[in-house]
Design a protein around this motif. Structure first.
Motif, PDB file in Angstrom:
ATOM      1  N   ALA A 102       0.835  -1.209   0.000  1.00 61.07           N
ATOM      2  CA  ALA A 102       0.000   0.000   0.000  1.00 61.07           C
ATOM      3  C   ALA A 102       0.864   1.252   0.000  1.00 61.07           C
ATOM      4  CB  ALA A 102      -0.932  -0.004   1.208  1.00 61.07           C
ATOM      5  N   THR A 103       1.992   1.206   0.704  1.00 63.51           N
ATOM      6  CA  THR A 103       2.910   2.341   0.728  1.00 63.51           C
ATOM      7  C   THR A 103       3.535   2.558  -0.640  1.00 63.51           C
ATOM      8  OG1 THR A 103       3.415   1.972   3.069  1.00 63.51           O
ATOM      9  CG2 THR A 103       5.002   3.264   1.793  1.00 63.51           C
ATOM     10  N   ALA A 104       3.931   1.474  -1.300  1.00 58.84           N
ATOM     11  CA  ALA A 104       4.507   1.587  -2.646  1.00 58.84           C
ATOM     12  C   ALA A 104       3.489   2.168  -3.619  1.00 58.84           C
ATOM     13  CB  ALA A 104       4.982   0.218  -3.123  1.00 58.84           C
ATOM     14  N   ARG A 105       2.240   1.756  -3.491  1.00 59.88           N
ATOM     15  CA  ARG A 105       1.188   2.278  -4.388  1.00 59.88           C
ATOM     16  C   ARG A 105       0.944   3.764  -4.117  1.00 59.88           C
ATOM     17  NH1 ARG A 105      -2.258  -1.104  -3.087  1.00 59.88           N
ATOM     18  NH2 ARG A 105      -1.791  -2.594  -4.751  1.00 59.88           N
ATOM     19  N   LEU A 106       0.861   4.139  -2.845  1.00 55.40           N
ATOM     20  CA  LEU A 106       0.663   5.548  -2.495  1.00 55.40           C
ATOM     21  C   LEU A 106       1.815   6.402  -3.004  1.00 55.40           C
ATOM     22  CD1 LEU A 106      -0.835   7.773  -0.831  1.00 55.40           C
ATOM     23  CD2 LEU A 106       0.657   7.139   1.082  1.00 55.40           C
ATOM     24  N   THR A 107       3.035   5.904  -2.875  1.00 54.94           N
ATOM     25  CA  THR A 107       4.208   6.650  -3.337  1.00 54.94           C
ATOM     26  C   THR A 107       4.177   6.810  -4.849  1.00 54.94           C
ATOM     27  OG1 THR A 107       5.458   5.694  -1.490  1.00 54.94           O
ATOM     28  CG2 THR A 107       6.716   6.751  -3.230  1.00 54.94           C
ATOM     29  N   GLY A 108       3.797   5.758  -5.551  1.00 58.50           N
ATOM     30  CA  GLY A 108       3.668   5.858  -7.003  1.00 58.50           C
ATOM     31  C   GLY A 108       2.608   6.868  -7.416  1.00 58.50           C
ATOM     32  N   GLN A 109       1.502   6.906  -6.681  1.00 59.42           N
ATOM     33  CA  GLN A 109       0.448   7.880  -6.976  1.00 59.42           C
ATOM     34  C   GLN A 109       0.932   9.304  -6.733  1.00 59.42           C
ATOM     35  OE1 GLN A 109      -2.521   6.391  -4.297  1.00 59.42           O
ATOM     36  NE2 GLN A 109      -3.332   4.890  -5.753  1.00 59.42           N
ATOM     37  N   LEU A 110       1.659   9.497  -5.639  1.00 59.44           N
ATOM     38  CA  LEU A 110       2.209  10.819  -5.341  1.00 59.44           C
ATOM     39  C   LEU A 110       3.107  11.295  -6.470  1.00 59.44           C
ATOM     40  CD1 LEU A 110       3.064  13.208  -3.495  1.00 59.44           C
ATOM     41  CD2 LEU A 110       4.770  11.663  -2.488  1.00 59.44           C
ATOM     42  N   HIS A 111       3.997  10.443  -6.924  1.00 60.70           N
ATOM     43  CA  HIS A 111       4.939  10.832  -7.975  1.00 60.70           C
ATOM     44  C   HIS A 111       4.235  11.004  -9.323  1.00 60.70           C
ATOM     45  CE1 HIS A 111       8.227   8.759  -5.367  1.00 60.70           C
ATOM     46  NE2 HIS A 111       7.898   9.961  -4.914  1.00 60.70           N
ATOM     47  N   ALA A 112       3.325  10.103  -9.629  1.00 62.89           N
ATOM     48  CA  ALA A 112       2.617  10.194 -10.912  1.00 62.89           C
ATOM     49  C   ALA A 112       1.842  11.502 -11.026  1.00 62.89           C
ATOM     50  CB  ALA A 112       1.668   9.008 -11.077  1.00 62.89           C
ATOM     51  N   ARG A 113       1.253  11.938  -9.914  1.00 64.16           N
ATOM     52  CA  ARG A 113       0.437  13.146  -9.940  1.00 64.16           C
ATOM     53  C   ARG A 113       1.254  14.431  -9.844  1.00 64.16           C
ATOM     54  NH1 ARG A 113      -4.937  13.157  -6.518  1.00 64.16           N
ATOM     55  NH2 ARG A 113      -5.084  15.040  -7.789  1.00 64.16           N
ATOM     56  N   THR A 114       2.542  14.312  -9.580  1.00 62.41           N
ATOM     57  CA  THR A 114       3.354  15.534  -9.457  1.00 62.41           C
ATOM     58  C   THR A 114       4.470  15.601 -10.499  1.00 62.41           C
ATOM     59  OG1 THR A 114       4.750  14.481  -7.760  1.00 62.41           O
ATOM     60  CG2 THR A 114       2.872  15.781  -6.993  1.00 62.41           C
ATOM     61  N   LEU A 115       4.489  14.687 -11.444  1.00 64.52           N
ATOM     62  CA  LEU A 115       5.449  14.779 -12.541  1.00 64.52           C
ATOM     63  C   LEU A 115       5.205  16.072 -13.323  1.00 64.52           C
ATOM     64  CD1 LEU A 115       5.233  11.115 -13.877  1.00 64.52           C
ATOM     65  CD2 LEU A 115       7.276  12.147 -12.853  1.00 64.52           C
ATOM     66  N   GLY A 116       6.265  16.775 -13.650  1.00 54.99           N
ATOM     67  CA  GLY A 116       6.123  17.987 -14.449  1.00 54.99           C
ATOM     68  C   GLY A 116       5.527  19.170 -13.722  1.00 54.99           C
ATOM     69  N   THR A 117       5.544  19.144 -12.396  1.00 56.68           N
ATOM     70  CA  THR A 117       4.935  20.249 -11.624  1.00 56.68           C
ATOM     71  C   THR A 117       6.008  21.087 -10.916  1.00 56.68           C
ATOM     72  OG1 THR A 117       4.662  18.816  -9.688  1.00 56.68           O
ATOM     73  CG2 THR A 117       2.817  18.937 -11.237  1.00 56.68           C
TER      74      THR A 117
END
Length: 347
Positions: A102-117
């Motif tokens: 669950a932590t790995a998934r949350l971390t991936g979501q955090l990074h995916a949503r902040t790429l290019g920001t």
């Protein structure tokens, strides 16, 4: 809004953290953080929470308000719950496995949503008293400026650096400073104690080392830093990669992924030798609860070697670390560390 029933959660040199109940406010309780020392860390923490709140990314507590002069900011209280460390130190292997995934998934979501920001983050961070330097540039500079600390270890075990060591460190430093398609907002200190499990799912705490850097900097928690079962590391890696790949084409390319993992693993392993003094050769001390400095060094070297296998390049640094690992294993016999949650599995 009136605050009552203050509860001291942390009182360290760097910061004071208090939970307080709210009367007549939009939330039942809040967290107040006062950073006394190291204002850059305090402001990075503030900026990280405010940035994620502005973008609607629910990876951590919502930012509510702050006062720069008072070195104080207010966050949503996520409530009480177990941390990932609690699960790893418990007796339920299934819960520990599930918590890490669950932590790995949350971390991936955090990074995916902040790429290019990057620009959006900089607007938030620079509106506060600005940083002297971007965090990823600090990381790259530290790696290069402390090359001598790695050489000091080699001298202490009577080993020599392979040709090309310095050039490899320069390549890694350039990647840290300019991650290209992997540039994302990162937590920066993704330790098990900083992952809280709430009724709404896992959330990240304490963004004191947060900033825009290579996304896999956070993934080092399961890839390199924590001693974990190999099967669980593979599952976490796949979960994180699949989640990130939805918004990062580079993560979909096997060669690029292998190269990114190896680069960050090398950086962290070299960093550990830069942080720790060769006096560890004479006296072993605790690095983290239950894990000694010698055990941590050998674990990092072994994980780094495994991640280098599918990657190409690093003709100077890879053999240098292999030689260093060989010399240290000749000197040390260290029992492998197993989290309590996994001891029955190992038995």
């Amino acid at each position: 809004m009136l605050l009552s029933a203050p509860e001291l959660l942390k009182d360290e040199t760097r910061s004071v953290v208090v939970r307080a109940q709210v009367r007549g406010g939009p939330v039942p309780a809040v967290i107040l953080k006062h950073f006394r020392d190291e204002p850059v860390c305090g402001l990075d923490d503030w900026a990280g929470a405010e940035f994620l709140t502005q973008r609607g990314v629910e990876s951590g507590p919502r930012f509510l308000a702050g006062d720069v002069a008072a070195r104080l900011f207010v966050l949503e209280d996520l409530g009480r719950g177990p941390t990932l460390e609690t699960l790893l130190r418990g007796e339920d292997a299934r819960a520990a496995h599930g918590g890490l995934i669950a932590t790995a998934r949350l971390t991936g979501q955090l990074h995916a949503r902040t790429l290019g920001t990057q620009s959006a983050y900089e607007l938030v961070r620079q509106a506060l008293p600005p940083r002297p330097e971007r965090v990823r540039v600090e990381n790259a500079r530290f790696l290069l400026e402390n090359e001598g600390r790695l050489l000091r270890w080699l001298a202490a075990v009577e080993a020599e650096a392979a040709p090309g060591l310095h050039e490899d460190l320069e390549v890694i430093a350039r990647t840290l400073a300019d991650p290209g398609p992997f540039l994302a907002f990162t937590h920066g200190d993704l330790a098990p104690s900083n992952v809280l499990f709430t009724p709404a799912g896992p959330r990240l705490l304490d963004f004191e080392y947060a900033g825009m850097r290579h996304a896999l900097y956070d993934a080092l928690m399961w890839l390199v830093t924590l001693p974990l079962p190999d099967e669980l590391v593979s599952r976490a890696d796949i979960t994180y990669r699949i989640t990130l790949s939805a918004h990062c084409e580079a993560a979909q390319v096997d060669s690029a992924w292998a190269r990114a993992r190896a680069t960050l693993a090398l950086a962290r392993t070299v960093n550990l030798f830069q942080w720790l003094h060769p006096r560890v050769l004479e006296e072993d001390r605790e690095w983290a609860p239950g894990l000694s400095e010698r055990a941590a060094l050998l674990h990092h070297l072994a994980r780094c070697r495994a991640l280098l296998a599918p990657a190409e390049g690093f003709p100077g640094l890879a053999p240098t670390l292999e030689t260093l690992e060989s010399r240290l294993r000749e000197r040390w016999t260290v029992a492998p560390f197993t989290w309590p949650a996994f001891r029955q599995e190992d038995g």
